[in-house]
Each structure stands twice: as C-alpha cells, then as structure tokens.
Scaffold this active site. Structure first.
Site, PDB file in Angstrom:
ATOM      1  N   HIS A 405      47.006  92.080  89.127  1.00  0.00           N
ATOM      2  CA  HIS A 405      46.096  90.989  88.790  1.00  0.00           C
ATOM      3  C   HIS A 405      45.011  91.131  87.743  1.00  0.00           C
ATOM      4  CE1 HIS A 405      47.096  88.542  92.363  1.00  0.00           C
ATOM      5  NE2 HIS A 405      46.998  89.839  92.765  1.00  0.00           N
ATOM      6  N   LYS A 606      31.458  82.854  89.607  1.00  0.00           N
ATOM      7  CA  LYS A 606      32.217  83.871  89.957  1.00  0.00           C
ATOM      8  C   LYS A 606      31.528  85.797  89.697  1.00  0.00           C
ATOM      9  CE  LYS A 606      33.701  81.999  86.422  1.00  0.00           C
ATOM     10  NZ  LYS A 606      35.554  81.851  85.495  1.00  0.00           N
ATOM     11  N   ARG A 607      32.423  86.583  90.005  1.00  0.00           N
ATOM     12  CA  ARG A 607      31.664  88.011  90.350  1.00  0.00           C
ATOM     13  C   ARG A 607      31.424  88.382  88.831  1.00  0.00           C
ATOM     14  NH1 ARG A 607      33.215  91.665  94.353  1.00  0.00           N
ATOM     15  NH2 ARG A 607      31.745  93.492  93.125  1.00  0.00           N
ATOM     16  N   LYS A 612      33.030  87.764  82.006  1.00  0.00           N
ATOM     17  CA  LYS A 612      32.697  87.325  82.584  1.00  0.00           C
ATOM     18  C   LYS A 612      32.362  86.454  81.354  1.00  0.00           C
ATOM     19  CE  LYS A 612      35.269  88.128  86.727  1.00  0.00           C
ATOM     20  NZ  LYS A 612      36.476  87.002  86.885  1.00  0.00           N
ATOM     21  N   THR A 717      40.507  81.476  89.201  1.00  0.00           N
ATOM     22  CA  THR A 717      41.055  80.431  90.505  1.00  0.00           C
ATOM     23  C   THR A 717      39.731  79.074  90.230  1.00  0.00           C
ATOM     24  OG1 THR A 717      40.731  82.142  92.386  1.00  0.00           O
ATOM     25  CG2 THR A 717      43.156  81.750  92.100  1.00  0.00           C
ATOM     26  N   LYS A 721      39.592  75.420  91.267  1.00  0.00           N
ATOM     27  CA  LYS A 721      38.622  74.774  92.630  1.00  0.00           C
ATOM     28  C   LYS A 721      38.106  73.437  91.815  1.00  0.00           C
ATOM     29  CE  LYS A 721      39.176  79.191  94.911  1.00  0.00           C
ATOM     30  NZ  LYS A 721      39.007  80.500  95.300  1.00  0.00           N
TER      31      LYS A 721
END
Ligand code: 26W
Length: 873
Positions: A405, A606-607, A612, A717, A721
């Site tokens: 992952h 998100k984290r 990111k 992910t 959504k």
C-alpha cells in the site's frame, strides 16, 4: 417485489414495509411527555409473546423493551440510550442472519478468504447495518414513533476507529463488498481497547486524547468464550528426536490468551452476513493471588498488564513504523491466533489432509504488518502438525497473498534480527531457513550471472540483510519475506503497481513476473453514497429508474444522459446545497462562524503528511488571500468566494506534520477575521477527522484536493468517495487520480504538476530550480511572522525553501505555479454553474469502476479463486 423489499424479508418475520422510504423529518413535540406515553403505548400494543409462539416484536416495542430492561430505568432516555436500545434490537436481527449464513457455509464447506489486517477502520455501524439489512423502513418508523430521528440516534454512536487511514478503511470497505458478493470470507484483526486517538486543537496545535470507545459496551460484537488460543513469546527452542525425527520444540517464556470477538458484517441486498473476528489479549491467569498474599501487589497485576498491553492501543502512525517491540508483539499476536483458528476449523472437517488447505483457505496480507504469517504457518505445519519442510512451504506459499500500500521507503517494515530472535526465536530460525532456501534457489536461477554481480543480485534480494544505516545490525525485510512467501503480490492502483514492479520490488518482478498484479482500490457505494447521501441517491434512483446501482455501480453511467439537463442539474444542485448547509452548521458548531453557503466548498481531508502536501494547499490559500487584499472592491465582486476546509490527524511523533496543522490554524485565524476578505475566503481546520466526519463532509464538497507529489500516493480512496458524490477533483497525475480522470474524462479534472517519471531528475536539479516570485514572497511572509509563530514555522519554510537544510523532497516549489494556474481554472469553471454541474454529474456517472465490489470481484477471480456461496433468503 422491489429489491429492498426482498432485502427486508431477510430477517425472519420482519413486517413487510411498503418498498423504500426516506425518513420523514418529524419535529418531535416536547420530548419527555411523548416518549413516556409512546413507550407505554408501544408496550401496550406489543403482541404479547409471553406463552404464545414468540412473533418477532415490531421494532418499536422491541426498542422500548431494550430501553427498559437494558437500562433498568423507565423513561427519561437520552438519544444515547435510544441509540443503545435501537442497536441492541437490530443486533438480534444481525445475529440471526449471521447464524443462518454460517450454518449454510458450514454445510457447504466452501473455500474461504481470510483478510489479515492490523487495522479495520469501521466507523459507526447502526445506519449501515439497518440499511444493509433492509430494516431502515421499520426502524425509521419505530424511532419516529418514539420521538427520535435515525440521524440523531446514529450520532450517539462512537466510531470504531481501529485504524489510521487509507489501509484500515479499505479493509472495512472490502468486508462490506465481500459479504455483499456472498464470498465466504472473514476479516481477522486486533480488538484495540483504545483506537485512533481523538484529535483536539489547543491554541491551534494538535493535541491527542485516548479513544475510550468501549466504555458503554459494544452492541456490534459477540464475545466468543469458546474461541480462545494461547500465544507465546520469547523463550528458547530445543531440537528433540520424536520417533526418530528431529523436531523443534519452542518453549515460550511468556504466554497470553487470545480471546475472540465476532463482529457480524451484513452484506447489502443478500441474506449473507459474514464476520470480522478481532482478538483481545488476556493473561493466562486472571490474578496472581500468591504474589498478592505475599504482599507483592504489582507482581500480582503484572502478568495482567503485560498481556492486556498487547491489544491495548492502535499505533497511530500511518507511514513510519515505530519499530517498537510491542508493535511486533501485536502483529504476531493476531496472526498466531488467526492461523490457529483457521487450521483448527480446517482440521475439524478435513483432519490432517493439509495438502487440501490451499483449496479451502487463502489469506490476504494487508501490507507487511501481518507478514509474520509466513513463518507462523510454517511453524504450525512443520513443528505442530509434523509436515516436512517442502510440503509445508508449498502449502504456505499457495495460501498467502500480499498487498503493498505504499512506496515510502520509511514505511516498509524491517525488523532487527535481534528483536525478532528475542521475541520469536523459532520464527527467526524459520525465516533463516526460508532465506537460505530462497538464496540457494536464486543462485541456481541466476546461473548465467557470474561472480560479484551474482553475489550483489542475491544480496539485494536477501530477506535478511544489513541495515544500510548501521552495518552491525541485520534486518528482516518484511516486504521481501511477504513476496517470497506469497503466490500473488499486488499494488492498489495502476501507476502504483507499476512502481512496485519497476522500482521497489523490481528484482523480484524480474524473477516472478507472473506473481505481480494490480488491483485498483475501491470504496463501498453503500456507506459512501447510498447511506451518507440519501438525498442524492434518491435523485439518482429516480433518474435511473431503480436503485440497482447500489449493487451495480456501472449503472451510474446512465447519469451521463442527464449531465446537461438543466432541470436535472437544478435538482442536483439543490441536493448539494442542502448538504453544504449541513457542513456549514458543523463549522458553526465547531468554530462559531457562519460561512457563505454560496461559496465554493474546497476540501482536503486525509492524514497529514508532507507527501500529501497540505502545505501547498495552504500556500495557495495565502496567495489567494493576498490577491483579494490587493483587489479593489469592484474586482472583489468578480472573485469566486471559497470556504476551504482541511482536516486530518498527524501521527503523534510526526513533528513536521504537526507544524503544518499549526500553519493551517494560524492562517485561518488571520484570514477568517479579515473584514475585507472574510466574505470571500475562509480557511477552517476541522479537528478529529474520522469516518463519520467524512460522511458529513464528502456529500457537501464541491472541490476536493488530491495533490500528492506524483508517484507518492499509492492510490487514495477519498478521491473515489468525493467522485461518487459529484465533487470535482484538483489533483496530480498520481495514484487513482489517473484512473478517475480516465473514467470521468480528463478534461473534467483539474490536473496539474510534474509526472512521476520526472521526479528523480527534478529532485537532483532542485537546488538550481528557479522558484516562482510568488513562492518567494510567500516564504518571506511566513518567515516574517505574517501568521505569527515564525520560529515554529521556520523548519517548514526551510524544508522546502532553504536547500542548505531542506531539499523540498516533495517538490512543492516545482508544482507551485501549475497548481495556482489550475486553481484559477477552477474559479473560471465555477463561474459557469451549468458547466460545473455537468462535470459534477459526469463524476458520479464515471465512478462505477471505483466500487469496492469491482475490486473484490477481481481479487476473488485473479488471486483468491473463491466463489460466491449465498444462503437461501
Ligand atoms: C508501520 C507503519 C505504517 C502503518 C500504515 C506504515 C504504512 C501504513 C499504511 C500502508 C499506510 C496507508 O494507509 N497507505 C494507504 O493505503 C491506501 C489503501 O490502499 C491507499 O489508498 C493510500 O494511497 C495509501 O497511502
């Protein structure tokens, strides 16, 4: 008979509800009075079961009954009580379905898939269970009768936050799809007493609080007192001759009990309810009375504490292994209990015909965290069941499969040999034998590679290798062990699977090309569209003429026909507006501010992680703020107002991520108070981002950000959504963004930034990269304390702008200008609402591929080779 009606009959005796109903919004008159009389009324009218054959009590009476007898008080109930009452009532229906399914599977003895994961980010269960069981009609009505709204009761439930982020939530979505597709499959994990920490903000800084989620009991679990296994640690291994055959006997120095808790997993629109079995660690002996009597109270409790510590708390890191021994103990604890459980169930039916095992059971390793399973299955088959090594190895490699992952080097677990040898001496031996066999096989396979080159190639693929940072230390590379010990290895999005093949595991790919596959992630359309956005779902169902899309999301493609239909766009926009109002109410509750609901709702949740690039998002907001400040009131009128929301937890030891959170809150504090701009721009950090918060934010979003440096986000992910809920995406050519753009139409996505294949070159040249003058200005602003705390933000500026100390590893400066251009394109597009809404509808229409049903079908066909096994309705 409407499909959902079929669904409702799944629960024996459930009164037929007239097809699908959306909950009427009832304004309950003064609660106390109504409730008491309603309860009494419900009980008075409840069919008397006493003596006569017990008819299934209508939920109203049953809830009332649970309220009375669970809490022993009559009346004056809180919504938390109502939640408990409803949950314990629904629980019985769930267990009925669970038992029916497992009786059937016991009879059919199909091949099972076991999903081994250290994390399952389940969130709340009430709404999902009621809807998946098709009971939303009667329970909605019952709660209305009792003066409650399902939504309000649902809000009383604590999230089961047994995961960090993407990996854990993916496991939860997979369980929903496996059950919905009638696949005989269980999840196996750890029943953490404390899940993902609760995040608070203190003066704009993240603070962590323990997640005490089990205090009020858990109606969604069944403790299995008959399912307990011993798990050992430490100690030593002896060789003994047993009827002439040398065997290894491990005598652990520490033993604990693994206690099973079953969490039934209801499939949607099927009689199937599968299972998530979580293990709780208990001491072998409850309490050491002799120590107590000897006055040594601590020792009396010691064993209990040591045991319970194993399943006490989830490690809150989602990319850097803490490397703590307790972490390895947790991993071995649930793997050992799970494998013993599966083998004992197999043995009960098939005795010791172990060659049959791969036909009856296969395991998916959710990243490297359960990889010790390779050695544990060998130990159970060789040491306990007496198989010879080769036979055991063949079975093991046939049974196991590994999913990667992340490509982040720091996230790939490597356990020091000395730690492994001390905690799991027999497993370390087994790993050494596996590695010997593997490197010997390699040297045979690489017969035409000679001398130094050969040695180098073999060393590069050795499961046990030196620690590149400290040559004294030898490490066990868990990813290499997983690849060698598995029959299939997959990445989680097309670009990621290629990077796995071409970079991080290329040597292995060269050797076993057929082992490597791609399985692009997916999310369950039940929780992430049908249940969290019933209004949009009703509109979709109306347009498509049935709600079959909930089971078959490819049908969403039918919405393309409506994308430019003005009337349909109008209703689509109305739904989004209603959801935006809900999020505005939440921002009001958390930050006390009223936001402009006609503004563009721009979301990044998100984290928190440097790759990111929440930092890049904040920089663009500061630039937007400065633009607005420098505009004339006239010009400001033409600006597109934005409400920007950022949410996410930083691992508790991840300092730079915590500084990014502080920068977000500091910038928000300045711009949200600026009278000149506050109607045109806001920035809010929403604390304690979790599954249930996502269920409120995502339906309200219009633009979502997935701006990781290309080649770093394995898949993502949340992007899927957002897409399902008609939210447009600004993003890099990374992870699943690429496949979302392919399905939605790349022109509909605001794509920007350097490509993955350029990264290595650009990193080398970063020192000589000419930064954008706007970038330089922003760096200076932060350094000069425009948002206060300048010393605290200095490391943040240095990390991307001062090549003496930082190296802008995630190339924020390189993507800065293109990102601002893309954001301007967003504003231009938003001004044309017809075009915006056309795209919004095209996003949902193009989201069919990203259902976890599609993903799980691919795993089942290409890796697990398990077939649906559906019990009768
Ligand atoms: C050992 C510490 C640790 C803990 C968790 C290292 C790595 C992890 C996870 C692999 C991190 C994770 O959640 N990865 C995310 O997995 C998602 C599901 O496949 C992907 O969509 C995300 O891109 C990926 O970051």
């Amino acid at each position: 008979m409407a499909q959902r009606q079929l669904q409702a009959n799944r629960v024996a005796g459930a009164p037929a509800s007239s097809g699908r109903q959306v909950f009427p919004r009832v304004t309950a008159p003064s609660r106390g009075a109504l409730r008491i009389s309603a309860v009494a009324e419900a009980e008075r009218t409840a069919p008397t079961t006493r003596g006569s054959t017990p008819a299934v009590p209508a939920p109203t009476a049953d809830i009332a009954n649970k309220l009375r007898y669970l809490f022993g008080r009559n009346g004056d109930y809180t919504s938390t009580d109502a939640y408990q009452g409803t949950a314990w009532s629904v629980r019985e229906k769930l267990i009925d379905s669970f038992n029916k399914t497992h009786e059937f599977w016991k009879k059919e003895d199909p091949k099972f898939i076991y999903y081994l994961s250290a994390e399952f980010l389940m969130g709340r269960s009430l709404t999902n269970t009621v809807f998946n069981l098709g009971l939303d009609g009667e329970y909605g009505a019952a709660l209305t009768e009792l003066g409650y709204r399902m939504e309000e009761v649902a809000d009383a439930e604590r999230d089961a936050a047994l995961g960090n982020g993407g990996l854990g939530r993916l496991a939860a979505c997979f369980l929903d799809s496996m059950a919905t597709l009638d696949l005989p499959g269980w999840g196996y994990g750890i029943r953490y007493k404390y899940g993902m920490f609760k995040q608070g903000l203190k003066n704009g800084y993240q603070v962590e609080m323990p997640d005490i989620w089990l205090t009020k009991g858990n109606p969604w679990e069944v403790r299995r007192d008959d399912v307990r296994f011993e798990v050992g640690f430490g100690g030593r291994v002896e060789r003994r001759k047993v009827n002439g055959k040398e065997v290894s006997v491990w005598s652990p120095s520490e033993r604990v009990i693994a206690q099973a808790y079953d969490n039934p997993i209801p499939g949607f629109n099927t009689p199937t309810t599968s299972n998530l079995r979580l293990w709780d660690a208990l001491p072998l002996s409850e309490f050491d009375l002799s120590a107590f009597n000897a006055g040594d109270y601590d020792r009396a409790m010691l064993e209990r504490e040591r045991a319970e510590a194993i399943s006490a708390v989830l490690y809150p890191n989602d990319s850097t292994p803490e490397g703590k021994e307790l972490r390895l103990k947790q991993q071995y604890f649930f793997v050992c209990a799970s494998l013993q459980d599966v083998l004992s169930r197999f043995k009960a039916v098939h005795g010791s015909s172990w060659d049959l095992l791969p036909e009856k059971a296969c395991f998916q390793l959710n990243d490297t965290h359960p990889t010790i399973a390779v050695a544990e299955l060998m130990r159970l088959l060789v040491d306990v069941e007496g198989l010879d090594w080769e036979a055991a190895w063949t079975i093991t490699t046939k049974c196991l499969n590994y999913t990667n992952h992340t490509v982040m080097p720091e996230a790939l677990e490597k356990w020091p040999v000395k730690v492994m040898a001390k905690m799991l001496p027999r497993h370390m031996e087994i790993i050494e034998v596996i590695n010997e066999g593997w490197t010997k096989w390699l040297s045979g396979h690489l017969k035409d590679v000679k001398g130094e080159e050969k040695a180098k190639r073999i060393a590069a693929m050795s499961i046990i290798h030196e620690n590149p940072w400290n040559k004294e230390e030898m490490l066990v590379n868990m990813a290499y062990l997983a690849v060698v010990g598995s029959s299939a290895v997959n990445g989680v999005a097309a670009i990621h699977s290629n990077i796995v093949k071409d970079e991080i595991l290329n040597d292995f790919y060269q050797i076993f090309p057929s082992k490597f596959q791609n399985k692009t992630n997916g999310v369950t359309p039940r929780r992430w569209l049908a249940w969290c956005n019933p209004e949009l779902s009703a509109l979709i169902t109306e347009a498509l003429g049935s709600d079959e899309w909930i089971n078959d999301t490819e049908k969403l493609a039918g919405l393309r026909a409506f994308a430019s239909d003005a009337a349909f766009q109008k209703r689509w926009a109305a739904v989004k507006a209603a959801k935006k109002a809900k999020l505005a109410a939440l921002i009001k509750k958390v930050h006390g501010d009223d936001v402009n609901q006609n503004a563009l709702f721009d979301i990044q949740i998100k984290r928190i992680h440097e790759y990111k690039r929440q930092y890049l998002n904040v920089l663009s907001i500061i630039w937007r703020y400065k633009q607005l400040k420098s505009m004339s009131p006239e010009e400001r009128k033409k600006a597109v107002p934005r409400v920007c929301v950022i949410g996410g937890k930083a691992a508790s030891a991840y300092d730079m991520a915590k500084r990014i959170i502080r920068l977000v809150t500091a910038v928000g504090d300045v711009i949200n108070k600026d009278p000149e701009t506050r109607d045109l721009l806001r920035l809010y950090f929403l604390p304690d981002y979790n599954v249930s918060l996502a269920e409120t934010i995502i339906p309200a979003a219009e633009l979502s950000q997935h701006i990781s440096t290309a080649g770093t986000e394995a898949s993502g992910t949340s992007n899927m959504k957002f897409q399902m809920n008609g939210c447009l995406i600004i993003g890099t050519w990374d992870g699943a963004n690429i496949e979302i753009a392919e399905e939605t139409g790349v022109d509909n996505v605001f794509v920007f930034g350097v490509r993955a294949e350029e990264i290595n070159r650009l990193r080398k040249e970063r020192k000589n990269f000419k930064t954008d003058p706007r970038w330089d200005e922003l760096m200076r602003d932060i350094e000069n304390g425009m948002f206060g705390d300048k010393d605290y933000f200095k490391p943040l500026v240095d990390s991307v702008n001062n090549m003496k100390v930082g190296n802008d590893w995630f190339l924020l400066a390189n993507d800065f200008a293109a990102y601002l251009d893309a954001q301007e394109e967003v504003d231009r597009t938003y001004k044309d609402q017809a075009e915006w809404l056309r795209r919004s509808i095209m996003y949902t229409a193009g989201s069919g591929k990203f259902s976890s049903d599609r993903t799980i079908r691919e795993y089942a066909e290409d890796i697990w080779h398990v077939k649906p096994c559906r019990p009768a309705a």
